[in-house]
Write a protein that holds these residues in place. Sequence first.
Motif, PDB file in Angstrom:
ATOM      1  N   ALA A 103       0.825  -1.206   0.000  1.00 36.37           N
ATOM      2  CA  ALA A 103       0.000   0.000   0.000  1.00 36.37           C
ATOM      3  C   ALA A 103       0.860   1.256   0.000  1.00 36.37           C
ATOM      4  O   ALA A 103       0.539   2.250  -0.662  1.00 36.37           O
ATOM      5  CB  ALA A 103      -0.939  -0.009   1.198  1.00 36.37           C
ATOM      6  N   TRP A 104       1.986   1.230   0.740  1.00 36.81           N
ATOM      7  CA  TRP A 104       2.879   2.387   0.753  1.00 36.81           C
ATOM      8  C   TRP A 104       3.481   2.620  -0.630  1.00 36.81           C
ATOM      9  O   TRP A 104       3.638   3.764  -1.063  1.00 36.81           O
ATOM     10  CB  TRP A 104       4.003   2.187   1.765  1.00 36.81           C
ATOM     11  CG  TRP A 104       3.536   1.969   3.173  1.00 36.81           C
ATOM     12  CD1 TRP A 104       2.329   2.337   3.715  1.00 36.81           C
ATOM     13  CD2 TRP A 104       4.272   1.328   4.218  1.00 36.81           C
ATOM     14  NE1 TRP A 104       2.267   1.964   5.029  1.00 36.81           N
ATOM     15  CE2 TRP A 104       3.441   1.333   5.381  1.00 36.81           C
ATOM     16  CE3 TRP A 104       5.529   0.738   4.304  1.00 36.81           C
ATOM     17  CZ2 TRP A 104       3.848   0.783   6.589  1.00 36.81           C
ATOM     18  CZ3 TRP A 104       5.935   0.185   5.513  1.00 36.81           C
ATOM     19  CH2 TRP A 104       5.103   0.212   6.639  1.00 36.81           C
ATOM     20  N   TYR A 105       3.848   1.546  -1.302  1.00 35.75           N
ATOM     21  CA  TYR A 105       4.392   1.652  -2.664  1.00 35.75           C
ATOM     22  C   TYR A 105       3.367   2.313  -3.574  1.00 35.75           C
ATOM     23  O   TYR A 105       3.675   3.260  -4.320  1.00 35.75           O
ATOM     24  CB  TYR A 105       4.737   0.246  -3.144  1.00 35.75           C
ATOM     25  CG  TYR A 105       5.345   0.129  -4.522  1.00 35.75           C
ATOM     26  CD1 TYR A 105       6.707  -0.124  -4.675  1.00 35.75           C
ATOM     27  CD2 TYR A 105       4.573   0.219  -5.680  1.00 35.75           C
ATOM     28  CE1 TYR A 105       7.268  -0.274  -5.928  1.00 35.75           C
ATOM     29  CE2 TYR A 105       5.127   0.084  -6.940  1.00 35.75           C
ATOM     30  CZ  TYR A 105       6.478  -0.164  -7.060  1.00 35.75           C
ATOM     31  OH  TYR A 105       7.025  -0.305  -8.316  1.00 35.75           O
ATOM     32  N   ASN A 281       8.369   8.635   9.459  1.00 38.44           N
ATOM     33  CA  ASN A 281       6.996   9.104   9.261  1.00 38.44           C
ATOM     34  C   ASN A 281       6.683   9.325   7.792  1.00 38.44           C
ATOM     35  O   ASN A 281       5.692   9.971   7.463  1.00 38.44           O
ATOM     36  CB  ASN A 281       6.779  10.420  10.029  1.00 38.44           C
ATOM     37  CG  ASN A 281       7.007  10.264  11.509  1.00 38.44           C
ATOM     38  OD1 ASN A 281       6.566   9.295  12.106  1.00 38.44           O
ATOM     39  ND2 ASN A 281       7.707  11.227  12.103  1.00 38.44           N
ATOM     40  N   SER A 282       7.537   8.791   6.937  1.00 40.22           N
ATOM     41  CA  SER A 282       7.381   9.049   5.500  1.00 40.22           C
ATOM     42  C   SER A 282       7.213   7.745   4.746  1.00 40.22           C
ATOM     43  O   SER A 282       8.004   7.401   3.881  1.00 40.22           O
ATOM     44  CB  SER A 282       8.598   9.821   4.968  1.00 40.22           C
ATOM     45  OG  SER A 282       8.392  10.192   3.617  1.00 40.22           O
ATOM     46  N   ASN A 283       6.153   7.015   5.077  1.00 41.33           N
ATOM     47  CA  ASN A 283       5.871   5.790   4.330  1.00 41.33           C
ATOM     48  C   ASN A 283       5.549   6.088   2.878  1.00 41.33           C
ATOM     49  O   ASN A 283       5.915   5.325   1.979  1.00 41.33           O
ATOM     50  CB  ASN A 283       4.705   5.040   4.969  1.00 41.33           C
ATOM     51  CG  ASN A 283       5.059   4.455   6.320  1.00 41.33           C
ATOM     52  OD1 ASN A 283       6.216   4.206   6.608  1.00 41.33           O
ATOM     53  ND2 ASN A 283       4.058   4.251   7.156  1.00 41.33           N
ATOM     54  N   SER A 284       4.861   7.200   2.631  1.00 43.99           N
ATOM     55  CA  SER A 284       4.444   7.484   1.256  1.00 43.99           C
ATOM     56  C   SER A 284       4.300   8.958   0.941  1.00 43.99           C
ATOM     57  O   SER A 284       4.182   9.312  -0.224  1.00 43.99           O
ATOM     58  CB  SER A 284       3.104   6.788   0.968  1.00 43.99           C
ATOM     59  OG  SER A 284       2.101   7.211   1.877  1.00 43.99           O
ATOM     60  N   PRO A 483      -4.059  -2.778  -3.307  1.00 47.15           N
ATOM     61  CA  PRO A 483      -4.181  -2.707  -1.848  1.00 47.15           C
ATOM     62  C   PRO A 483      -5.633  -2.635  -1.377  1.00 47.15           C
ATOM     63  O   PRO A 483      -6.469  -1.973  -2.005  1.00 47.15           O
ATOM     64  CB  PRO A 483      -3.423  -1.422  -1.490  1.00 47.15           C
ATOM     65  CG  PRO A 483      -2.476  -1.207  -2.631  1.00 47.15           C
ATOM     66  CD  PRO A 483      -3.188  -1.705  -3.846  1.00 47.15           C
ATOM     67  N   ASN A 484      -5.915  -3.303  -0.279  1.00 50.29           N
ATOM     68  CA  ASN A 484      -7.262  -3.250   0.306  1.00 50.29           C
ATOM     69  C   ASN A 484      -7.690  -1.823   0.602  1.00 50.29           C
ATOM     70  O   ASN A 484      -8.876  -1.479   0.463  1.00 50.29           O
ATOM     71  CB  ASN A 484      -7.306  -4.072   1.597  1.00 50.29           C
ATOM     72  CG  ASN A 484      -7.456  -5.557   1.340  1.00 50.29           C
ATOM     73  OD1 ASN A 484      -7.819  -5.979   0.244  1.00 50.29           O
ATOM     74  ND2 ASN A 484      -7.177  -6.355   2.354  1.00 50.29           N
TER      75      ASN A 484
END
Length: 502
Positions: A103-105, A281-284, A483-484
């Motif tokens: 999901a982050w990708y 804090n920067s997944n995406s 992603p869900n």
Amino acid sequence: MKRIKIFLTVFITVFAINGCDEEDLELTNPSGLSPETYFRTEAQVQSAVNAVYANLQTIGLYTRTYFFAMDLMSREALGNPQLEADKRVYLEWSFDASHPPIAWYWDSCYRGINKANFVIGNEERINEIPSSLLSEEKKAKFIGEAKYMRALYYFMLVTRFGDIPLITTVPEGGEGFPRSPKEDVYALIEADLTDASKSLLSKEVAEKGRATSGAAYALLGKAHLYQEEYQEALNAFENIYGEYSLEEDYFANFREEDEFGPESIFEVQFDDDLGNSAVWNSNSSGEDANEVTFRGQEYGFNDWFNAYPSPALLDAYEDGDIRFEETFYTDGDTWAGESIIRTGPIPEPVPEGEIYIPLERTAAWRKYQNYYKDVNEDQASGINFKVIRYADVLLMMAEAENELGNQSEAIDYINEVRERAELDPLPDGLSKEEVFDAIVQERMVELAGEQVRFPDLVRWGLAADYLGQYGFQAGKNELWPIPNDEISSNENITQEDQNPGF
């Protein structure tokens, strides 16, 4: 897409984007700009474009998820026992649509796309800036950068998910977007890169780290190759053939002091001197200081050592191939002028001046590691990631020529790469199948640990042959699941739209 739209609202209102902070990008701080002042000066346009690059520097992409996923799925790397469960799933093919890093990708790419759309959608406003404040060449260059980056993000999405939402404007309402056929996605990629190739600057005059005309041609050729459009791929690649050259020292491609060398076509920038306060804090989002990658610490034999080179990869190198010793540390090597590396059972006591690779591994990664100068990796590595380099282009040109029946030309391109590796040239007279086998071999060893092996196996239809014994399922694992989070928030995508097997 609702979460993406929420972010865009914040982005457009506040414009507080601080990503991609390399000095060579001449950053200005865009915080505090109001919508009424957008795109009136060069600094404002450049700030908007800088923000597009920032999403490459997220945990969902090159800071963490991307290298783990690709290297483990391809079995170039294997996991030591301490490898975290959310990484081990790539080895075991046990991830599903609830897997957070996927999901982050997805989010990282779409946030980058929407930032690019914001710039491209204001092209008319940018062109209204007086030329005394912003030259026509720079206006075109900035739009070209946004188009290149949009194409890159879409390429990363379409190769991992297949049919995906195709968004070319900044969404105004709350509705989501349905999946579009991958052919339509590739058509936009090709159109963006064709435009970008005409307006971007050459590497010789562009600021370091910026997309260039050469990068646009290279990615355009790669997009055509992935669609088996071989003549179109060659046409794109031929625009840059001879404009770049191979590094004399192979390892220079992965050394911090030699970034943007003659072989570099496009790379993701990192600089551990520029701050990483937002890295966890920067997944995406791509916001705030996130100028480092965890690659060094994660793979480092004297540090976390979560992943190590697989025996299959180590065995793939021919005798005398100098790339082996430039890619891996093995028994008897030294690092940072300090100690001798040993493999095997750890003696008691450990001899002075020696260090043992734990768990009786036979090798550890040298590529992208800081051990050539540091005894230990710190958590934050500033070594850039190569997205496309000239050796990759030469081998893609060889593949295109081979598929078009031009085996002699293909062999010449392969031999350019083999010459640097100090290997004997391939002989003339090889069949198409023999040349293809040579390309598979060369791409595996030349580009090891550079996140190209798994996409190569998928597009060649060889993934099940190489990876089936580890759990790869043909007809399913060529793609990742949607992603869900996307399915639950986008009314135009339902579970029925999910990729096969998920």
